[in-house]
Design a protein around this motif. Structure first.
Motif, PDB file in Angstrom:
ATOM      1  N   PRO A   1    -119.493 -93.257 -32.922  1.00 48.75           N
ATOM      2  CA  PRO A   1    -119.019 -92.590 -33.993  1.00 48.75           C
ATOM      3  C   PRO A   1    -119.805 -91.390 -34.279  1.00 48.75           C
ATOM      4  CG  PRO A   1    -119.458 -95.005 -34.293  1.00 48.75           C
ATOM      5  CD  PRO A   1    -119.862 -94.714 -32.934  1.00 48.75           C
ATOM      6  N   ARG A   2    -121.114 -91.173 -33.747  1.00 50.77           N
ATOM      7  CA  ARG A   2    -122.025 -89.818 -33.887  1.00 50.77           C
ATOM      8  C   ARG A   2    -121.335 -88.861 -32.869  1.00 50.77           C
ATOM      9  NH1 ARG A   2    -128.329 -88.913 -32.173  1.00 50.77           N
ATOM     10  NH2 ARG A   2    -128.080 -86.519 -32.164  1.00 50.77           N
ATOM     11  N   PHE A   3    -120.948 -89.584 -31.575  1.00 52.43           N
ATOM     12  CA  PHE A   3    -120.457 -88.369 -30.743  1.00 52.43           C
ATOM     13  C   PHE A   3    -118.944 -87.849 -31.500  1.00 52.43           C
ATOM     14  CE2 PHE A   3    -117.227 -87.542 -27.340  1.00 52.43           C
ATOM     15  CZ  PHE A   3    -117.937 -86.540 -26.584  1.00 52.43           C
ATOM     16  N   LEU A   4    -118.244 -88.607 -31.861  1.00 49.58           N
ATOM     17  CA  LEU A   4    -116.951 -88.191 -32.376  1.00 49.58           C
ATOM     18  C   LEU A   4    -117.197 -87.447 -33.614  1.00 49.58           C
ATOM     19  CD1 LEU A   4    -114.883 -91.410 -32.017  1.00 49.58           C
ATOM     20  CD2 LEU A   4    -114.626 -89.356 -30.646  1.00 49.58           C
ATOM     21  N   GLN A   5    -118.176 -87.490 -34.399  1.00 48.18           N
ATOM     22  CA  GLN A   5    -118.391 -86.746 -35.573  1.00 48.18           C
ATOM     23  C   GLN A   5    -118.995 -85.213 -34.987  1.00 48.18           C
ATOM     24  OE1 GLN A   5    -121.806 -88.064 -37.914  1.00 48.18           O
ATOM     25  NE2 GLN A   5    -121.149 -86.638 -39.655  1.00 48.18           N
ATOM     26  N   GLU A   6    -119.613 -85.153 -33.906  1.00 41.35           N
ATOM     27  CA  GLU A   6    -120.202 -83.795 -33.435  1.00 41.35           C
ATOM     28  C   GLU A   6    -119.342 -83.137 -32.456  1.00 41.35           C
ATOM     29  OE1 GLU A   6    -124.037 -83.940 -31.647  1.00 41.35           O
ATOM     30  OE2 GLU A   6    -124.943 -85.208 -32.858  1.00 41.35           O
ATOM     31  N   PHE A   7    -118.336 -84.033 -31.974  1.00 43.30           N
ATOM     32  CA  PHE A   7    -117.331 -83.469 -30.952  1.00 43.30           C
ATOM     33  C   PHE A   7    -115.917 -83.990 -31.605  1.00 43.30           C
ATOM     34  CE2 PHE A   7    -121.414 -83.373 -28.795  1.00 43.30           C
ATOM     35  CZ  PHE A   7    -121.444 -82.148 -28.339  1.00 43.30           C
ATOM     36  N   PRO A   8    -115.242 -83.506 -32.535  1.00 41.25           N
ATOM     37  CA  PRO A   8    -114.070 -84.140 -33.072  1.00 41.25           C
ATOM     38  C   PRO A   8    -112.870 -83.834 -32.274  1.00 41.25           C
ATOM     39  CG  PRO A   8    -114.804 -82.542 -34.572  1.00 41.25           C
ATOM     40  CD  PRO A   8    -115.830 -82.690 -33.564  1.00 41.25           C
ATOM     41  N   HIS A   9    -112.943 -82.542 -31.367  1.00 38.82           N
ATOM     42  CA  HIS A   9    -111.800 -82.286 -30.667  1.00 38.82           C
ATOM     43  C   HIS A   9    -111.928 -82.809 -29.223  1.00 38.82           C
ATOM     44  CE1 HIS A   9    -110.743 -80.067 -34.184  1.00 38.82           C
ATOM     45  NE2 HIS A   9    -111.982 -79.499 -34.149  1.00 38.82           N
ATOM     46  N   VAL A  10    -112.898 -83.838 -28.831  1.00 41.64           N
ATOM     47  CA  VAL A  10    -112.772 -84.195 -27.455  1.00 41.64           C
ATOM     48  C   VAL A  10    -112.012 -85.429 -27.418  1.00 41.64           C
ATOM     49  CG1 VAL A  10    -114.258 -85.051 -25.487  1.00 41.64           C
ATOM     50  CG2 VAL A  10    -115.033 -82.860 -27.115  1.00 41.64           C
ATOM     51  N   LYS A  11    -111.167 -85.680 -26.697  1.00 39.91           N
ATOM     52  CA  LYS A  11    -110.336 -87.073 -26.316  1.00 39.91           C
ATOM     53  C   LYS A  11    -111.104 -87.886 -25.339  1.00 39.91           C
ATOM     54  CE  LYS A  11    -105.983 -89.025 -25.073  1.00 39.91           C
ATOM     55  NZ  LYS A  11    -104.716 -88.833 -24.496  1.00 39.91           N
ATOM     56  N   VAL A  12    -111.392 -88.976 -25.974  1.00 41.26           N
ATOM     57  CA  VAL A  12    -112.270 -89.838 -25.174  1.00 41.26           C
ATOM     58  C   VAL A  12    -111.367 -90.993 -24.444  1.00 41.26           C
ATOM     59  CG1 VAL A  12    -114.020 -91.686 -24.770  1.00 41.26           C
ATOM     60  CG2 VAL A  12    -114.334 -89.652 -26.361  1.00 41.26           C
ATOM     61  N   GLU A  13    -111.317 -91.163 -22.945  1.00 43.28           N
ATOM     62  CA  GLU A  13    -110.707 -92.266 -22.307  1.00 43.28           C
ATOM     63  C   GLU A  13    -111.503 -93.071 -21.752  1.00 43.28           C
ATOM     64  OE1 GLU A  13    -107.792 -90.319 -19.769  1.00 43.28           O
ATOM     65  OE2 GLU A  13    -106.940 -88.953 -21.052  1.00 43.28           O
ATOM     66  N   LEU A  14    -111.500 -94.357 -22.323  1.00 45.62           N
ATOM     67  CA  LEU A  14    -112.472 -95.361 -21.727  1.00 45.62           C
ATOM     68  C   LEU A  14    -111.867 -95.876 -20.495  1.00 45.62           C
ATOM     69  CD1 LEU A  14    -113.709 -97.372 -24.827  1.00 45.62           C
ATOM     70  CD2 LEU A  14    -114.978 -95.503 -23.379  1.00 45.62           C
ATOM     71  N   MET A  15    -112.717 -96.057 -19.378  1.00 43.18           N
ATOM     72  CA  MET A  15    -112.316 -96.668 -18.180  1.00 43.18           C
ATOM     73  C   MET A  15    -113.215 -97.831 -18.071  1.00 43.18           C
ATOM     74  SD  MET A  15    -111.655 -93.241 -16.124  1.00 43.18           S
ATOM     75  CE  MET A  15    -110.075 -93.640 -14.994  1.00 43.18           C
ATOM     76  N   GLU A  16    -113.013 -99.226 -18.099  1.00 40.73           N
ATOM     77  CA  GLU A  16    -113.654-100.309 -18.253  1.00 40.73           C
ATOM     78  C   GLU A  16    -113.686-100.993 -16.827  1.00 40.73           C
ATOM     79  OE1 GLU A  16    -113.922-101.732 -22.677  1.00 40.73           O
ATOM     80  OE2 GLU A  16    -111.793-101.647 -21.866  1.00 40.73           O
ATOM     81  N   PHE A  17    -114.643-100.921 -16.155  1.00 42.98           N
ATOM     82  CA  PHE A  17    -114.950-101.627 -14.764  1.00 42.98           C
ATOM     83  C   PHE A  17    -116.407-101.881 -14.325  1.00 42.98           C
ATOM     84  CE2 PHE A  17    -111.160 -98.675 -14.182  1.00 42.98           C
ATOM     85  CZ  PHE A  17    -110.049 -99.461 -13.693  1.00 42.98           C
ATOM     86  N   GLY A  18    -116.665-102.627 -13.317  1.00 45.09           N
ATOM     87  CA  GLY A  18    -117.891-102.905 -12.871  1.00 45.09           C
ATOM     88  C   GLY A  18    -118.413-101.689 -12.486  1.00 45.09           C
ATOM     89  N   SER A  19    -119.751-101.898 -12.558  1.00 49.31           N
ATOM     90  CA  SER A  19    -120.635-100.630 -11.798  1.00 49.31           C
ATOM     91  C   SER A  19    -120.324-100.032 -10.562  1.00 49.31           C
ATOM     92  CB  SER A  19    -122.085-100.890 -12.105  1.00 49.31           C
ATOM     93  OG  SER A  19    -122.625-101.046 -13.278  1.00 49.31           O
ATOM     94  N   VAL A  20    -119.919-100.930  -9.663  1.00 47.93           N
ATOM     95  CA  VAL A  20    -119.750-100.669  -8.229  1.00 47.93           C
ATOM     96  C   VAL A  20    -118.354-100.014  -8.186  1.00 47.93           C
ATOM     97  CG1 VAL A  20    -118.922-101.504  -5.873  1.00 47.93           C
ATOM     98  CG2 VAL A  20    -120.846-102.742  -7.415  1.00 47.93           C
ATOM     99  N   MET A  21    -117.420-100.382  -9.076  1.00 50.64           N
ATOM    100  CA  MET A  21    -116.040 -99.502  -8.971  1.00 50.64           C
ATOM    101  C   MET A  21    -116.341 -98.232  -9.814  1.00 50.64           C
ATOM    102  SD  MET A  21    -112.828 -99.319  -8.289  1.00 50.64           S
ATOM    103  CE  MET A  21    -112.474-100.958  -7.604  1.00 50.64           C
ATOM    104  N   LEU A  22    -117.017 -98.138 -10.752  1.00 55.95           N
ATOM    105  CA  LEU A  22    -117.012 -96.951 -11.615  1.00 55.95           C
ATOM    106  C   LEU A  22    -117.735 -95.908 -10.763  1.00 55.95           C
ATOM    107  CD1 LEU A  22    -118.339 -98.379 -15.121  1.00 55.95           C
ATOM    108  CD2 LEU A  22    -115.946 -97.245 -14.615  1.00 55.95           C
ATOM    109  N   GLU A  23    -118.833 -96.257 -10.046  1.00 49.20           N
ATOM    110  CA  GLU A  23    -119.534 -95.329  -9.031  1.00 49.20           C
ATOM    111  C   GLU A  23    -118.492 -94.748  -8.319  1.00 49.20           C
ATOM    112  OE1 GLU A  23    -124.014 -95.341  -7.768  1.00 49.20           O
ATOM    113  OE2 GLU A  23    -123.234 -97.567  -7.726  1.00 49.20           O
ATOM    114  N   LYS A  24    -117.675 -95.706  -7.646  1.00 53.36           N
ATOM    115  CA  LYS A  24    -116.628 -95.118  -6.467  1.00 53.36           C
ATOM    116  C   LYS A  24    -115.656 -94.224  -7.182  1.00 53.36           C
ATOM    117  CE  LYS A  24    -113.343 -97.093  -3.164  1.00 53.36           C
ATOM    118  NZ  LYS A  24    -112.131 -96.476  -3.781  1.00 53.36           N
TER     119      LYS A  24
END
Length: 305
Positions: free
Chosen positions: A111-134
Motif C-alpha cells: 500500500p505504501r509503495f503504490l502510494q509513493e509510486f502510483p504509476h509503477v505496474k507491479v507483476e507478482l511472480m510467486e515461486f520458491g526461493s531457489v526458483m526465484l534466484e534462478k
C-alpha cells in the motif's frame, strides 16, 4: 526476435512440456504449439527434440534461449533507462516473492509503495526461493525476496532479515512431551518422529535435506507440501514435526498452545536469511530502491514492537 514468443519458448523449456507451460502462461495448448512451430519455421530448425519427456532443447533451441536472455536483458536495461529519463516514476516491476512471504509481508508494504509510486505496474511472480534466484539471474524476474545464502556472482544481495530454523513439534508427539518449549536441540533426536516437509524448490527444503544428510537421518515423511501455512497446520493436527523459519512461527495465533518450537544446534553453513536480490549488471530504477527502503523500514518497526 519476438520477445513474447521467446518468453513462451523459455517457459516450455523450464516446464518440460507444452501442456504445463500453457497452464503457466494462461494460454491454450494449441496456441502455444502454433507459436513454437512459427518460431521453428522462421529459424528453419527445430527448437525441441520431439518424443522426449520432459521436452529437451536441441542445440538450436539452446542457442535461441541464450540469445533471447541477452535480448531480454538489453530490453530491461533500455526500459530502466527510459524510466530514469521519466524521473523513474513510471515502469514495470516483476517482483518475486514466495507465497508465504507474500501473505505476511506484501499487505504491509505494497500500500505504501503504490502510494509513493502510483504509476509503477507491479507483476507478482510467486515461486520458491531457489526458483526465484534462478529467474532473477536469467532476467525473467527483476527483483526478488529470497531466503538463501548469497552465492551467485551475478546477483546483488541486500540482507533484509535474519532467520533461524526451528523444529516445530505438535504437543502430542513423543518429542514435544520429552522437551521444554524453546529448548535448543539436536535434530537427530527427533529422527523417530514423522516429518511434514516443503517440496523441492523451497530454501527450507535445501536446509532440511542438508541437515538430514549431515546427521545421517532418513525419517518418515508424512507428506510434502508447497504451502508453508498448510505444512504448519498439518504438523499441529497430525502428530508430526516440521522444520520452519522462526519468522513464520513466532506470533502465529493458529499455532499457539498446539505446538512447541525448538531452535536447532547446527553448523552455521546451513543458515539461511532473507535477502532482496537483483542482477548486478542491471541498473535498478528509483522505485525498486524505494521498495527496498519501505521493506527495511517496516521490518525495523516490527522488530521494535
Amino acid at each position: 526476435m519476438n520477445l513474447k514468443h521467446a518468453q513462451y519458448i523459455m517457459t516450455v523449456a523450464r516446464e518440460g512440456s507444452i501442456t504445463a507451460a500453457a497452464r503457466k502462461l494462461f494460454i491454450s495448448q494449441p496456441s502455444l504449439s502454433q507459436t513454437i512451430k512459427l518460431v521453428e519455421q522462421e529459424m528453419g530448425l527445430p527448437l525441441f527434440e520431439r518424443g522426449t519427456s520432459p521436452l529437451r532443447l536441441t542445440y538450436a533451441g539452446i542457442r535461441y534461449i541464450d540469445t533471447a536472455k541477452k535480448m531480454m536483458m538489453i530490453d530491461a536495461n533500455l526500459q530502466n533507462e527510459i524510466a530514469a529519463l521519466r524521473l523513474e516514476i513510471h515502469g514495470r516491476m516483476r517482483l518475486g516473492f514466495s507465497v508465504q512471504r507474500g501473505m505476511t509481508l506484501l499487505p504491509r508494504i505494497l500500500p505504501r509503495f503504490l502510494q509513493e509510486f502510483p504509476h509503477v505496474k507491479v507483476e507478482l511472480m510467486e515461486f520458491g526461493s531457489v526458483m526465484l534466484e534462478k529467474m532473477v539471474a536469467e532476467g525473467e524476474c527483476d527483483v526478488a525476496l529470497v531466503t538463501t545464502t548469497p552465492h551467485s556472482t551475478e546477483l546483488e544481495y541486500t540482507l533484509i532479515q535474519n532467520e533461524r530454523i526451528l523444529l516445530v513439534a505438535a504437543n502430542d508427539t513423543d518429542f514435544a512431551k520429552a522437551h521444554v518449549d524453546g529448548e535448543e536441540i539436536e535434530l537427530r533426536d527427533a529422527e523417530n518422529e514423522r516429518f511434514v516437509t516443503l517440496a523441492v524448490g523451497h530454501s527450507v527444503r535445501v536446509v532440511q535435506d542438508n541437515l538430514f544428510a549431515l546427521h545421517g537421518m532418513r525419517p518418515e515423511i508424512l507428506l510434502e507440501t508447497n504451502a508453508l501455512e498448510t505444512g504448519k497446520r498439518l504438523t499441529a493436527s497430525c502428530r508430526a514435526v516440521m522444520l520452519c523459519p522462526d519468522v513464520y512461527v513466532v506470533g502465529d495465533a493458529e499455532l499457539e498452545g498446539r505446538v512447541k518450537s525448538f531452535p536447532l544446534r547446527y553448523t552455521s553453513e546451513f543458515a539461511r536469511h532473507s535477502y532482496i536480490c537483483w542482477r548486478k549488471d542491471v541498473r535498478q530504477p528509483r522505485y525498486v530502491l524505494g521498495l527496498l527502503t519501505i521493506m527495511q523500514e517496516y521490518l525495523k518497526e516490527t522488530e521494535r514492537k
